[in-house]
Write a protein that holds these residues in place. Sequence first.
Motif, PDB file in Angstrom:
ATOM      1  N   UNK A 153      23.927 -14.589  73.429  1.00 14.59           N
ATOM      2  CA  UNK A 153      25.153 -15.356  73.159  1.00 14.59           C
ATOM      3  C   UNK A 153      25.787 -14.874  71.846  1.00 14.59           C
ATOM      4  N   UNK A 154      27.100 -14.618  71.894  1.00 18.56           N
ATOM      5  CA  UNK A 154      27.800 -14.167  70.682  1.00 18.56           C
ATOM      6  C   UNK A 154      28.808 -15.243  70.265  1.00 18.56           C
ATOM      7  N   UNK A 155      28.642 -15.767  69.047  1.00 13.10           N
ATOM      8  CA  UNK A 155      29.549 -16.817  68.560  1.00 13.10           C
ATOM      9  C   UNK A 155      30.392 -16.263  67.417  1.00 13.10           C
ATOM     10  N   UNK A 156      31.717 -16.330  67.598  1.00  9.96           N
ATOM     11  CA  UNK A 156      32.636 -15.847  66.561  1.00  9.96           C
ATOM     12  C   UNK A 156      33.404 -17.032  65.991  1.00  9.96           C
ATOM     13  N   UNK A 157      33.447 -17.120  64.664  1.00  7.70           N
ATOM     14  CA  UNK A 157      34.333 -18.086  64.002  1.00  7.70           C
ATOM     15  C   UNK A 157      35.520 -17.285  63.480  1.00  7.70           C
ATOM     16  N   UNK A 158      36.744 -17.713  63.825  1.00  6.29           N
ATOM     17  CA  UNK A 158      37.934 -16.935  63.449  1.00  6.29           C
ATOM     18  C   UNK A 158      38.895 -17.757  62.606  1.00  6.29           C
ATOM     19  N   UNK A 159      39.552 -17.057  61.674  1.00  2.00           N
ATOM     20  CA  UNK A 159      40.511 -17.701  60.768  1.00  2.00           C
ATOM     21  C   UNK A 159      41.836 -16.946  60.818  1.00  2.00           C
ATOM     22  N   UNK A 160      42.934 -17.686  60.994  1.00  2.00           N
ATOM     23  CA  UNK A 160      44.272 -17.085  60.979  1.00  2.00           C
ATOM     24  C   UNK A 160      45.092 -17.779  59.879  1.00  2.00           C
ATOM     25  N   UNK A 161      45.682 -16.973  58.990  1.00  2.00           N
ATOM     26  CA  UNK A 161      46.508 -17.569  57.926  1.00  2.00           C
ATOM     27  C   UNK A 161      47.608 -16.593  57.498  1.00  2.00           C
ATOM     28  N   UNK A 162      48.205 -15.861  58.470  1.00  2.00           N
ATOM     29  CA  UNK A 162      49.125 -14.793  58.059  1.00  2.00           C
ATOM     30  C   UNK A 162      50.497 -15.283  57.637  1.00  2.00           C
ATOM     31  N   UNK A 163      50.893 -16.465  58.128  1.00  2.00           N
ATOM     32  CA  UNK A 163      52.251 -16.921  57.799  1.00  2.00           C
ATOM     33  C   UNK A 163      52.199 -18.399  57.408  1.00  2.00           C
ATOM     34  N   UNK A 164      52.676 -19.277  58.266  1.00  2.00           N
ATOM     35  CA  UNK A 164      52.716 -20.692  57.876  1.00  2.00           C
ATOM     36  C   UNK A 164      51.899 -21.590  58.798  1.00  2.00           C
ATOM     37  N   UNK A 165      50.940 -21.010  59.524  1.00  2.00           N
ATOM     38  CA  UNK A 165      50.011 -21.841  60.290  1.00  2.00           C
ATOM     39  C   UNK A 165      48.598 -21.544  59.813  1.00  2.00           C
ATOM     40  N   UNK A 166      47.852 -22.613  59.482  1.00  2.00           N
ATOM     41  CA  UNK A 166      46.439 -22.410  59.145  1.00  2.00           C
ATOM     42  C   UNK A 166      45.663 -22.735  60.408  1.00  2.00           C
ATOM     43  N   UNK A 167      44.852 -21.785  60.882  1.00  2.00           N
ATOM     44  CA  UNK A 167      44.178 -22.033  62.150  1.00  2.00           C
ATOM     45  C   UNK A 167      42.753 -21.497  62.136  1.00  2.00           C
ATOM     46  N   UNK A 168      41.871 -22.192  62.856  1.00  2.00           N
ATOM     47  CA  UNK A 168      40.483 -21.740  63.009  1.00  2.00           C
ATOM     48  C   UNK A 168      40.082 -21.942  64.468  1.00  2.00           C
ATOM     49  N   UNK A 169      39.243 -21.035  64.965  1.00  2.00           N
ATOM     50  CA  UNK A 169      38.808 -21.113  66.364  1.00  2.00           C
ATOM     51  C   UNK A 169      37.359 -20.672  66.483  1.00  2.00           C
ATOM     52  N   UNK A 170      36.709 -21.164  67.534  1.00  2.00           N
ATOM     53  CA  UNK A 170      35.341 -20.717  67.840  1.00  2.00           C
ATOM     54  C   UNK A 170      35.350 -20.113  69.241  1.00  2.00           C
ATOM     55  N   UNK A 171      34.767 -18.923  69.341  1.00  2.00           N
ATOM     56  CA  UNK A 171      34.704 -18.201  70.621  1.00  2.00           C
ATOM     57  C   UNK A 171      33.237 -17.932  70.940  1.00  2.00           C
ATOM     58  N   UNK A 172      32.800 -18.341  72.139  1.00  2.00           N
ATOM     59  CA  UNK A 172      31.419 -18.079  72.562  1.00  2.00           C
ATOM     60  C   UNK A 172      31.465 -17.174  73.794  1.00  2.00           C
ATOM     61  N   UNK A 173      30.926 -15.985  73.662  1.00  2.00           N
ATOM     62  CA  UNK A 173      30.900 -15.014  74.766  1.00  2.00           C
ATOM     63  C   UNK A 173      32.268 -14.828  75.431  1.00  2.00           C
ATOM     64  N   UNK A 174      33.314 -14.728  74.608  1.00  2.00           N
ATOM     65  CA  UNK A 174      34.659 -14.471  75.142  1.00  2.00           C
ATOM     66  C   UNK A 174      35.409 -15.700  75.620  1.00  2.00           C
ATOM     67  N   UNK A 175      34.785 -16.889  75.480  1.00  2.00           N
ATOM     68  CA  UNK A 175      35.482 -18.135  75.849  1.00  2.00           C
ATOM     69  C   UNK A 175      35.857 -18.891  74.577  1.00  2.00           C
ATOM     70  N   UNK A 176      37.110 -19.348  74.510  1.00  2.00           N
ATOM     71  CA  UNK A 176      37.547 -20.088  73.324  1.00  2.00           C
ATOM     72  C   UNK A 176      37.158 -21.559  73.498  1.00  2.00           C
ATOM     73  N   UNK A 177      36.263 -22.047  72.623  1.00  2.00           N
ATOM     74  CA  UNK A 177      35.809 -23.438  72.734  1.00  2.00           C
ATOM     75  C   UNK A 177      36.650 -24.381  71.889  1.00  2.00           C
TER      76      UNK A 177
END
Length: 346
Positions: A1-25
């Motif tokens: 199982x591969x778990x990725x924690x992702x952070x996006x902050x390039x403009x004016x939205x602060x966002x975080x996501x968790x992806x497990x084996x290619x599925x966004x949870x």
Amino acid sequence: MIIILAIESSCDETSAAVCVDGKILSNFIANQTVHEKYGGVVPELASRAHMQHIVPVIDSALKTAGCELSAVDAIAFTQSPGLIGSLLVGGQFAKSLALALDKPLIAVHHMQAHVLANLIDDPKPSFPFLCLTVSGGHTQIVRCESPTNMKVIGETIDDAAGEAFDKSAKLLGLPYPGGPLIDKYAKEGNPNRFKFPEPQIAGLDFSFSGLKTSILYFLQNAGKSNQYKEEFLATEEERKQFIENNLPDICASIQHRIVTILLNKLKKASIETGISDICIAGGVSANSGLRKGIEEMGKKYHWNTFIPAFQYCTDNAGMIAITGYYKFLAGQFAELSVNSSARAEW
Ligand code: KG4
Ligand code: ZN
């Protein structure tokens, strides 16, 4: 199982996501409302708002996914392009987390992530596919060979499509960001009532600055012409009245022109490359005229068309997470010394 924690902050939205084996949870997005009264994003205020939002947003993304921080296999973050102060907040946070957890870091190109948003849900496009990426800062046609191999084959030589929407909206006196409002009013309007010119640009490139100028003259002349003609110049009161009386038709006509400029180049790209799996991505792919237009073209030219779910069209960390997942599989990790960058090479 591969778990990725992702952070996006390039403009004016602060966002975080968790992806497990290619599925966004989970995909949490905090919008910044502080810019509304300024008619555009104020970089300094954006950085400060990211600082406020980043911890609760990451916390919510982990909790919704039912994931402990210690279980994460890698931290992915938007490294470029974007507002440098905004990128640095997410970038530094990602590096600190990677260091503290002793987990690998994955640097993601924001525009490549917009393209790969099409790989989040089923059905997915087959490789190679073309993606029209349309956002507030970019307008590109991308040829995607694999999740880690893509190339820009056409792009704007001046304004981006989102800018064309936002600047037109500003001329109409609508608040920022005006794209969604033009979309809203266009739904009740006649797209063929007013004619705006289609630019003649070579190859697969785009241009929107001529359209902006013609809309400016069109409004200055209260609809009598979209060229500079002194004899047609209207008073401030007449212009306001004209906009008020014709807003849906004006919005529908502007939207129709922006959408036809985009779709005509996409059609050309499909013919030239022989590729018929066609995607759209980026904030402007939320536009109902573009969504309808690409579906109609798909039926006409036998394309397989793909549009990400609405939450993955505008800026979001889900698309950073899916890109991070494929980079993880390809072993593409970043050093802790990696720098955020406002501009990016492909
Ligand atoms: O991808 P995005 O969220 O941020 C950037 O990376 O730029 O795109 C934002 C852009 C803005 O210009 C906004 O007006 C436009 O996407 N946009 C729309 C719609 N929703 C967002 N433009 C037209 N119609 C919409 N429904
Ligand atoms: Zn974007």
